[in-house]
Write an enzyme that holds these catalytic residues in place. Structure first.
Site, PDB file in Angstrom:
ATOM      1  N   GLU A 102       0.816  -1.200   0.000  1.00  0.00           N
ATOM      2  CA  GLU A 102       0.000   0.000   0.000  1.00  0.00           C
ATOM      3  C   GLU A 102       0.854   1.255   0.000  1.00  0.00           C
ATOM      4  O   GLU A 102       2.027   1.241   0.401  1.00  0.00           O
ATOM      5  CB  GLU A 102      -0.886   0.005   1.227  1.00  0.00           C
ATOM      6  CG  GLU A 102      -0.024  -0.027   2.455  1.00  0.00           C
ATOM      7  CD  GLU A 102      -0.808   0.098   3.719  1.00  0.00           C
ATOM      8  OE1 GLU A 102      -1.973  -0.273   3.732  1.00  0.00           O
ATOM      9  OE2 GLU A 102      -0.229   0.576   4.694  1.00  0.00           O
ATOM     10  N   CYS A 121       3.335   8.233   1.384  1.00  0.00           N
ATOM     11  CA  CYS A 121       3.962   7.233   2.260  1.00  0.00           C
ATOM     12  C   CYS A 121       4.015   5.919   1.471  1.00  0.00           C
ATOM     13  O   CYS A 121       2.982   5.452   0.982  1.00  0.00           O
ATOM     14  CB  CYS A 121       3.069   7.113   3.499  1.00  0.00           C
ATOM     15  SG  CYS A 121       3.549   5.801   4.591  1.00  0.00           S
ATOM     16  N   CYS A 128       6.297  -7.562   6.828  1.00  0.00           N
ATOM     17  CA  CYS A 128       7.483  -7.134   7.571  1.00  0.00           C
ATOM     18  C   CYS A 128       7.858  -8.221   8.564  1.00  0.00           C
ATOM     19  O   CYS A 128       6.986  -8.806   9.205  1.00  0.00           O
ATOM     20  CB  CYS A 128       7.192  -5.826   8.311  1.00  0.00           C
ATOM     21  SG  CYS A 128       8.634  -5.190   9.191  1.00  0.00           S
ATOM     22  N   CYS A 132       6.242  -5.830  14.984  1.00  0.00           N
ATOM     23  CA  CYS A 132       5.786  -4.990  16.101  1.00  0.00           C
ATOM     24  C   CYS A 132       4.298  -5.283  16.331  1.00  0.00           C
ATOM     25  O   CYS A 132       3.511  -5.217  15.384  1.00  0.00           O
ATOM     26  CB  CYS A 132       5.982  -3.514  15.776  1.00  0.00           C
ATOM     27  SG  CYS A 132       7.664  -3.137  15.268  1.00  0.00           S
ATOM     28  N   CYS A 135       1.332  -3.007  15.081  1.00  0.00           N
ATOM     29  CA  CYS A 135       1.351  -2.626  13.672  1.00  0.00           C
ATOM     30  C   CYS A 135       0.689  -3.716  12.831  1.00  0.00           C
ATOM     31  O   CYS A 135       1.006  -4.897  12.982  1.00  0.00           O
ATOM     32  CB  CYS A 135       2.811  -2.432  13.247  1.00  0.00           C
ATOM     33  SG  CYS A 135       3.043  -2.348  11.465  1.00  0.00           S
ATOM     34  N   GLU A 179      10.314  -2.920   6.566  1.00  0.00           N
ATOM     35  CA  GLU A 179      11.443  -2.271   7.241  1.00  0.00           C
ATOM     36  C   GLU A 179      12.470  -1.906   6.157  1.00  0.00           C
ATOM     37  O   GLU A 179      13.182  -2.776   5.653  1.00  0.00           O
ATOM     38  CB  GLU A 179      12.023  -3.240   8.282  1.00  0.00           C
ATOM     39  CG  GLU A 179      13.340  -2.824   8.884  1.00  0.00           C
ATOM     40  CD  GLU A 179      13.417  -1.365   9.313  1.00  0.00           C
ATOM     41  OE1 GLU A 179      12.583  -0.908  10.108  1.00  0.00           O
ATOM     42  OE2 GLU A 179      14.338  -0.666   8.832  1.00  0.00           O
ATOM     43  N   SER A 210      12.159   5.708   7.377  1.00  0.00           N
ATOM     44  CA  SER A 210      11.945   5.382   8.789  1.00  0.00           C
ATOM     45  C   SER A 210      12.421   3.961   9.076  1.00  0.00           C
ATOM     46  O   SER A 210      12.145   3.040   8.316  1.00  0.00           O
ATOM     47  CB  SER A 210      10.449   5.513   9.095  1.00  0.00           C
ATOM     48  OG  SER A 210      10.175   5.084  10.405  1.00  0.00           O
ATOM     49  N   SER A 233      12.040   4.760  14.699  1.00  0.00           N
ATOM     50  CA  SER A 233      10.858   4.439  15.501  1.00  0.00           C
ATOM     51  C   SER A 233      11.330   3.966  16.866  1.00  0.00           C
ATOM     52  O   SER A 233      11.937   2.908  16.983  1.00  0.00           O
ATOM     53  CB  SER A 233      10.042   3.353  14.803  1.00  0.00           C
ATOM     54  OG  SER A 233       9.563   3.848  13.582  1.00  0.00           O
ATOM     55  N   LEU A 234      11.064   4.777  17.861  1.00  0.00           N
ATOM     56  CA  LEU A 234      11.619   4.511  19.188  1.00  0.00           C
ATOM     57  C   LEU A 234      10.627   3.732  20.066  1.00  0.00           C
ATOM     58  O   LEU A 234      10.946   2.677  20.572  1.00  0.00           O
ATOM     59  CB  LEU A 234      11.981   5.853  19.831  1.00  0.00           C
ATOM     60  CG  LEU A 234      12.849   5.854  21.059  1.00  0.00           C
ATOM     61  CD1 LEU A 234      14.174   5.160  20.821  1.00  0.00           C
ATOM     62  CD2 LEU A 234      13.117   7.300  21.518  1.00  0.00           C
ATOM     63  N   HIS A 235       9.457   4.292  20.271  1.00  0.00           N
ATOM     64  CA  HIS A 235       8.338   3.665  21.001  1.00  0.00           C
ATOM     65  C   HIS A 235       8.578   3.437  22.489  1.00  0.00           C
ATOM     66  O   HIS A 235       7.634   3.463  23.273  1.00  0.00           O
ATOM     67  CB  HIS A 235       7.896   2.348  20.361  1.00  0.00           C
ATOM     68  CG  HIS A 235       7.594   2.469  18.910  1.00  0.00           C
ATOM     69  ND1 HIS A 235       6.743   3.427  18.413  1.00  0.00           N
ATOM     70  CD2 HIS A 235       8.059   1.791  17.839  1.00  0.00           C
ATOM     71  CE1 HIS A 235       6.681   3.315  17.106  1.00  0.00           C
ATOM     72  NE2 HIS A 235       7.475   2.342  16.728  1.00  0.00           N
ATOM     73  N   ASN A 309      -3.028   4.154  16.054  1.00  0.00           N
ATOM     74  CA  ASN A 309      -4.231   3.858  15.284  1.00  0.00           C
ATOM     75  C   ASN A 309      -4.730   2.490  15.723  1.00  0.00           C
ATOM     76  O   ASN A 309      -3.927   1.581  15.889  1.00  0.00           O
ATOM     77  CB  ASN A 309      -3.881   3.755  13.789  1.00  0.00           C
ATOM     78  CG  ASN A 309      -4.096   5.057  13.067  1.00  0.00           C
ATOM     79  OD1 ASN A 309      -4.907   5.887  13.475  1.00  0.00           O
ATOM     80  ND2 ASN A 309      -3.371   5.247  11.992  1.00  0.00           N
ATOM     81  N   CYS A 352       0.127   2.010   8.874  1.00  0.00           N
ATOM     82  CA  CYS A 352       0.959   0.942   8.341  1.00  0.00           C
ATOM     83  C   CYS A 352       0.271  -0.407   8.096  1.00  0.00           C
ATOM     84  O   CYS A 352      -0.013  -1.147   9.019  1.00  0.00           O
ATOM     85  CB  CYS A 352       2.036   0.831   9.411  1.00  0.00           C
ATOM     86  SG  CYS A 352       3.447  -0.093   9.088  1.00  0.00           S
TER      87      CYS A 352
END
Ligand code: SAH
Ligand code: SF4
Length: 398
Positions: A102, A121, A128, A132, A135, A179, A210, A233-235, A309, A352
């Site tokens: 997408e 984007c 992936c 995560c 996601c 990724e 990213s 991406s830290l989170h 989201n 994502c």
């Protein structure tokens, strides 16, 4: 790292992924003048051609031969969904082997001194391997790396749509599925094509990639010099929690990621931008805000806080606004530039990978329930500071 296999149902190379010299060599081998390559490149990049028939400056016989050898477009079909009153367009692209990826086009009207922007984007992989849990792409698992042309053709698709209203793409962000630093060769080739003024012609400052923290990839980029803006991406700043939220943290712990990002900022003179998806009751506690402030204090960095989201199959939701505000104040109090981002396109699942995940079908309710229980359990352990004993996901790290 396991050997990567890319099986394409269509063996023809995508033209937009070819380095400039390759096409010239193809024509030269056929005894054709080198300027033919320029004509094809003009059709692909200037005319945004989707088939050889669009390369009108070439003789018909050559057009047939080109069509037999190359693909003018690697996207076979695209379904569009609009939201935010038309300000967000989500495109689900089907590739030659049926893989779905997408891209999301976001229109930002002019505001004050800021001109209107059209940001796309894009995806770098189908699925992936990082996994995560918040996601939707992570939920899908890994299918395959995208070819350079498959990455670039998402951009050409959006550019064609924008051209119908005489608008141009202003920014490209690699924040869709996948990724990017685990498909870095192709990502670098596609950035070259996007950046090259004889091809797409978008300035490096308008391109952001990213990563969830692939340290060797960040180090490789640092050695190459500034190519684009790097977002990390830290989170979470605590390993115990980041092990759960970004499973490759078990391979490259957060301190190593931040150190690599810091070196990148120092070497390129470009600020690192950190993304943090805010998940209610999971990574938004005062303890986590302080840990992040301590980790980044004194850095040339910018933190974006993005409310999560909603994604099916997780027990989680976005942090409440006041909690995000408090988290932001802790970071700002430590001198760290912090922005709270409003998420776009929620109702069409612009986060994502969500659309493709819907297509993949709902897992059985028992599987969802087990997964939710495991996440609740793991995050409870993580909040107590206990590290996970789960292995590094397959396909990530050497
Ligand atoms: N794999 C790369 C790039 C693609 S993900 C990475 O992780 O950085 C791009 C961004 O989308 C990441 O910052 C990721 O954290 C964010 N994201 C994924 N799922 C999300 C969700 N449900 N809500 C909000 N942001 C999400
Ligand atoms: Fe992969 Fe990024 Fe999604 Fe994590 S957030 S699963 S790294 S696409």
């Amino acid at each position: 790292m396991p050997t990567k296999l890319t099986i394409l149902a269509d063996p023809r190379a995508g033209l937009s992924g070819l380095a400039p010299g390759a096409l010239e060599a193809w024509f030269t081998e056929r005894g054709e003048p080198a300027y033919r390559a320029r004509q094809v490149a003009d059709a692909v990049w200037g005319g945004n051609a989707t088939s050889a028939a669009d390369a009108r400056t070439l003789p018909a016989a050559l057009r047939d031969e080109l069509e037999a050898t190359f693909r003018f477009d690697t996207v076979t079909d695209t379904e569009l969904r609009l939201s935010d009153g038309g300000l967000t367009e989500k495109a689900l692209h089907r590739l030659a082997d049926g893989a779905l990826v997408e891209s999301v086009l976001m229109h930002y009207p002019a505001r004050g001194r800021q001109r209107e922007r059209h940001t796309l984007c894009i995806s770098s992989q189908a699925g992936c391997a990082v996994g995560c849990p918040f996601c939707a792409t992570g939920e899908l698992g890994f299918t395959r790396d995208l070819e350079t042309a498959e990455i670039v053709d998402q951009v050409r698709h959006a550019a064609r749509r924008l051209a119908t209203t005489e608008k141009r793409l202003t920014n490209v962000v690699f924040m869709g599925m996948g990724e990017p630093l685990l498909n870095l060769d192709r990502v670098l080739e596609s950035v070259d094509a996007l950046n090259d003024r004889h091809r797409f012609g978008l300035g490096a400052r308008h391109i952001t990639v990213s990563t969830s923290g692939v340290v060797p990839g960040i180090r490789r980029l640092t050695a190459l010099g500034p190519q684009f803006t790097l977002a990390v991406s830290l989170h979470a700043a605590r390993d115990a929690l980041r092990d759960v939220l970004v499973p490759l943290n078990r391979r490259w712990p957060v301190a190593e990621v931040v150190e690599a990002a810091r070196d990148h900022a120092r070497a390129t003179g470009r600020r690192v931008s950190y993304e943090t998806t805010m998940i209610g009751g999971v990574n938004d506690t005062p303890v986590d805000a302080r840990a992040m402030a301590d980790l980044l204090r004194g850095d040339h960095a910018h933190v974006n806080l993005i409310p999560m989201n909603p994604v099916a199959h997780t027990p989680w939701a976005a942090s409440p606004d006041d909690v995000i505000e408090r988290f932001a104040s802790t970071l700002r109090g430590a001198g760290i530039q912090t922005t709270i981002r409003r998420n776009r396109g929620q109702e069409i699942g612009a986060a994502c990978g969500q659309l493709a995940a819907e297509r993949a079908g709902e897992p059985a309710p028992a599987v969802v329930a087990r997964r939710r229980d495991r996440l609740i359990d793991e995050s409870a352990h993580a909040l107590r500071g206990e590290r996970s004993h789960e292995p590094v996901p397959a396909g990530v790290g050497e």
